[in-house]
Design an enzyme around this catalytic site. Structure first.
Site, PDB file in Angstrom:
ATOM      1  N   HIS A 418      -7.571   2.917   9.414  1.00  0.00           N
ATOM      2  CA  HIS A 418      -6.515   1.520   9.666  1.00  0.00           C
ATOM      3  C   HIS A 418      -7.366   0.626   9.480  1.00  0.00           C
ATOM      4  O   HIS A 418      -8.132  -0.372   8.249  1.00  0.00           O
ATOM      5  CB  HIS A 418      -5.400   1.577  10.019  1.00  0.00           C
ATOM      6  N   CYS A 740      -6.137   6.348  -5.737  1.00  0.00           N
ATOM      7  CA  CYS A 740      -6.036   5.255  -4.897  1.00  0.00           C
ATOM      8  C   CYS A 740      -7.267   5.387  -2.924  1.00  0.00           C
ATOM      9  O   CYS A 740      -6.240   4.316  -2.099  1.00  0.00           O
ATOM     10  CB  CYS A 740      -4.990   4.514  -4.738  1.00  0.00           C
TER      11      CYS A 740
END
Length: 802
Positions: A418, A740
């Site tokens: 992240h 993506c």
């Protein structure tokens, strides 16, 4: 001890906002407006916290409640918690109220009747909780309110029911998780004259969609206010400029139903007369009158305010029925005030600079600042603008702090974690995985240290290395020098852009991207909304979700128009939802929430479907009200074909039907999505490959686990075979395929593989758009040249699994 401290009942004009300990926040606020302001508030009285404690002690219920609470073995066991709380509520409701307390309440009701010159007036009874010595406790939306109550005996009964509502499953669980002793919590009941509402609504002294405090927002519906709280009716929406006091924006939406009071007590749903359904609920003069009250209340309280109002049927008079501080934008603006810079006394020469830690270069750049070590996510609010964030690892709820950081350094994580993905998008220097390089950043630094982060080379230096910072400054073109414009060859494979933060949309809109292939909705929750959707629904503010989501989404759609954008609907895991305000009450504790209640499985779940509908309402608002038809959506983490059917059915029912103008895509990130692509095709217009999750689930490898992270590789043959099969199956039914994930950014040869397979779109982070555009053009030209000459390099790998 004063009479006020021993009283069982206090009138509104005896109360002030500092009397929270006596009567709770709601009652004290009603008292403040009645006693110290000239705004119209329905008159009434409040039973006190002392009265509640007296009731619990005198009836003997207190000891029984303690015993039942101590008997709860597991608060996470919803059945056990429900059974116990139901017993407690029955104990409280069935207990006989002490005669003197009951008489005090009856006498106050009789006195109210005399003051209002009415016999047995209708009243509204609202719970107002308070916590002794716990100033930060918040109980908004946890207790009951009762409307259209008549007669002294019924008022006493309803007050007792308010007492019992302190022990709903939700409120009891919340206090346990917050470690609030139940003896510290008490309840006041605000008993005020009932407004026979022909209209009602909610007002804010700040535009909650974007934080603009030069504006006032008023939402209103016909009838009683409960339907705006429940989200059953879309309100008329007005935005008023505070300086000019003119309506600068309005949205009048058809309203077909309303909640009305019954003449004998209680409420019922009725149809709005057809001639009135499309009409504006309030006149412009009434809207401006309310705006005047909003300005006065905000000025008096000295902070952004959240208020409720009602328009009386009989007198056509507007009343303010509640006022409380607004929390979201108040906190965000408070956060903006703090900032930190490193002083020159910490400057060191490059030759003398000492390396403190090394790690993986996740997002290039150089920055210097004061270290702020955060071990606990609960401490995020303490982080100040310009500091260097040092932590174990980040998650989506850390985004507000990350946006303020000069640089980010984490102990754990790899190039697809992240922290890496977000920092690249926001172009913040970031180093991850310092522990894997031998030294954990959180063990090396302490808050207050000054460091220089050279994220281009994965090094953190002690002190401020001024020469490194100077090297990182962009070179300025000499005066009068002509700079060649960049050009990019057109490509058959579209190059899209991944984006989360809408504030960056305008900045990145000039990049040569063919659109937004992935907009992550989670950023909007952690950066703008901060509160759990179910919490906002119960608090009576579902419009916050719709307005804030719509505002953020429209920024991106408007900046990129007419190029298409794809919004991925919410894909938080339960632990991430729990970190939103109020989330603790609604989220299960899952040992492996990566594979738990997330994505599509939430959307049709009865426990969450109303929250999902708010997301859909925001999409409709952007497309229909704002006219941004370039917005399409994507459904994440769809495990089964039946889930795809259920979710698209809900979307269609809410007015979002697939057509030539509106596409519904699906994330392909689970092996079942690949294996059953021919079945999923019926319900979607195409797919976007989430290569991170797909590789993780195919290889059975947690990419964030340092022990096995070396095995994670999106280029593995199993992953490539899956991708080629998906493209083939999708194209057979006329569906498109995009990717993506991080792989195209990290590995140009992987992009070549995708183009060879015939992928339609490649979506990358903003920092890789230009390079990927060039790579795609190069690979496509190579294919044409190889086809023409018949002499191209041959890949001997068999990518077919059939």
């Amino acid at each position: 001890m004063s009479n006020r401290d021993t009283a069982n009942v206090l009138w509104f004009d005896e109360l002030h906002r500092e009397d929270v300990n006596l009567v709770g926040g709601k009652s004290s606020s009603l008292g403040e407006m009645t006693s110290s302001m000239k705004v119209p508030v329905p008159y009434g009285f409040a039973t006190t916290a002392r009265a509640y404690r007296y009731f619990m002690q005198e009836t003997g219920v207190n000891d029984q409640v303690n015993a039942l609470l101590e008997g709860i073995k597991d608060y996470e066991d919803s059945d056990e918690l429900h059974t116990t709380c139901e017993k407690i509520r029955n104990l409280i409701v069935s207990a006989k109220m002490p005669d003197d307390l009951a008489q005090n309440i009856k006498q106050a009701y009789a006195d109210l009747a005399k003051k209002m010159d009415q016999k047995d007036p209708f009243v509204a009874i609202r719970s107002s909780a308070t916590a002794e010595d716990l100033p930060n406790a918040s109980f908004a939306g946890q207790q009951e309110s009762y409307l259209n109550i008549k007669g002294a005996a019924d008022v006493v009964n309803r007050v007792q029911e308010c007492y019992s509502s302190l022990f709903t499953d939700r409120a009891t669980y919340y206090r346990h998780k917050q470690h609030f002793p139940h003896e510290k919590v008490a309840l006041s009941a605000a008993v005020q004259m009932m407004v026979f509402s022909k209209a009602s609504g909610i007002m804010f002294s700040v535009n909650v969609a974007n934080g603009d405090d030069s504006k006032i927002v008023i939402d209103t519906i016909r009838g009683l206010g409960e339907y705006i709280v429940l989200g059953k009716v879309t309100p008329n929406h007005f935005v008023i400029d505070k300086d000019s006091m003119k309506i600068v924006e309005r949205s009048v939406v058809k309203q077909t139903i309303q909640l009305a009071r019954e003449a004998t007590g209680g409420t019922k749903e009725i149809a709005v007369p057809e001639a009135e359904q499309d009409q504006q609920v309030l006149t412009d003069d009434q809207v401006i009158e309310l705006a005047g009250y909003v300005k006065a209340i905000e000025k008096h309280y000295g902070c952004y305010m959240d208020m409720e109002f009602a328009l009386d049927t009989n007198t056509n008079r507007l009343w303010i029925v509640q006022a409380r501080p607004e929390t979201v934008w108040s906190q965000r603006n408070k956060d903006k005030q703090g900032h930190s810079t490193a002083g020159d006394d910490s400057v060191v020469q490059e030759a003398d600079a000492k390396i403190a830690v090394r790690g993986l270069s996740a997002s290039p750049g150089v920055a210097s600042g004061v270290v702020h070590v955060i071990d606990n996510p609960e401490d995020i609010d303490q982080f100040k603008k310009g500091e260097v964030l040092v932590t174990l690892m980040t998650s989506p709820d850390w985004v507000p702090a990350m946006k303020k950081a000069a640089a980010i350094v984490t102990n754990n994580g790899g190039m697809t974690c992240h922290a890496a993905i977000v920092s690249r998008e926001m172009q913040i220097p970031c180093i991850v995985g310092t522990k894997s390089k031998g030294t954990a950043a959180t063990d090396t630094f302490k808050t207050g240290d000054v460091v220089t982060v050279d994220a281009t080379n994965g090094i953190v230096y002690e002190g401020k290395v001024a020469s490194l910072l100077k090297k990182n400054e962009p070179a300025q073109a000499a005066g009068g020098q002509v700079v060649a414009a960049e050009t990019f060859a057109p490509t058959a494979t579209r190059v899209m852009m991944n984006l989360g933060d809408p504030d960056l949309a305008e900045k990145y809109s000039t990049l040569p991207a063919d659109g937004i292939g992935l907009m992550r909705e989670e950023f909007l929750w952690t950066t703008f909304i901060h509160e759990h959707p179910l919490y906002l629904i119960e608090q009576g503010h579902p419009e916050k979700v719709v307005n804030m989501l719509a505002d953020g989404i429209s920024k991106v759609a408007r900046a990129m128009a007419p190029r298409p954008m794809v919004l991925r609907l919410s894909d938080f895991k339960s632990s991430e939802y729990r970190n939103l305000k109020g989330g603790e009450k609604y989220e299960p504790h899952e040992p492996a929430d990566l594979l738990g209640w997330r994505g599509a499985s939430r959307y049709y779940d009865p426990k969450y479907v109303e929250a999902f509908k708010l997301e859909l309402a925001a999409v409709k608002k952007v497309r229909n009200e704002f006219g941004l038809k370039n917005l399409n959506v994507m459904i994440p983490f769809v495990r089964t074909v039946d889930e795809a059917r259920k979710v698209t059915d809900i979307m269609a029912h809410e007015g979002l039907v697939r057509n030539a103008d509106f596409k519904v895509y699906m994330m392909a990130e689970i092996p079942s999505n690949i294996i059953l692509a021919d079945k999923f095709n019926e319900f979607v217009d195409g797919y976007s490959i989430g290569s991170n999750d797909l590789a993780m689930l195919i290889l059975g490898c947690d990419r964030n686990n340092d022990t096995v992270a070396r095995l994670f590789d999106e280029r593995n043959l199993a992953v490539k075979r899956a991708i080629k099969h998906l493209i083939k199956a999708a194209h057979k039914d006329g569906k498109t395929v995009s990717i993506c994930g991080q792989a195209p950014s990290e590995y140009p040869e992987f992009t070549n593989f995708l183009i060879q397979c015939g992928i339609d779109y490649v979506s990358v982070n903003p920092d890789m758009v230009k390079q990927t555009k060039r790579n795609v053009a190069h690979f496509e030209q190579r294919i044409l040249l190889d086809k023409a000459t018949g002499r191209g390099l041959q890949d001997p790998t068999d990518y077919d699994w059939e």
